[in-house]
Design a protein around this motif. Structure first.
Motif: not given
Length: 123
Positions: A43-46, A48-49, A83, A86-87
């Motif tokens: 996923s995008d969240d994973v 970016l983290y 982002n 965040i990125s």
């Protein structure tokens, strides 16, 4: 080969965005449907983290990115563009911990009295 992004013998950066549709019921639920031809592995969240917290993830991302399909590159480029904060990669571990320690030290006042900053100094 960039080992960081390997996930179940796949590259975690592979895949394109699916579609989100709103189900017309009393709850107006959003339903995510992955792309049937090239579903996103992570996923995008994973993603970016990982890019924000791991230098190895960032380095391997830069190695893998040119080898991805154009649609996959577009997905990731858009993700990073949307982002930027965040990125952004966090600073290295030493700098990060130095900043925390500096903040803690500055927040504790040191109370002294007398000449030269303290009682008994220089006696």
């Amino acid at each position: 080969m960039a080992e960081y992004w390997k996930f179940d013998s796949k590259i975690g950066l592979n895949g394109v965005e699916g579609t989100v549709t709103v189900v017309d019921d009393c709850y107006s639920r959003k339903v995510y449907t992955p792309d049937p031809n090239n579903p996103a592995v992570l996923s995008d969240d994973v993603i970016l983290y990982a890019l924000r917290t791991s230098r190895r993830a960032r380095a391997d991302f830069n190695r893998i990115f040119p080898t991805l399909l154009p649609d996959e590159q577009q997905r990731l480029s858009t993700l990073l563009a949307n982002n930027p904060r965040i990125s952004a990669l966090n600073t290295d571990d030493n700098t990060f911990h130095d900043r925390i320690q500096s903040k803690d030290v500055k927040s504790i006042p040191v109370r002294t009295s007398g000449p030269r900053g303290g009682i008994g100094y220089g006696r």
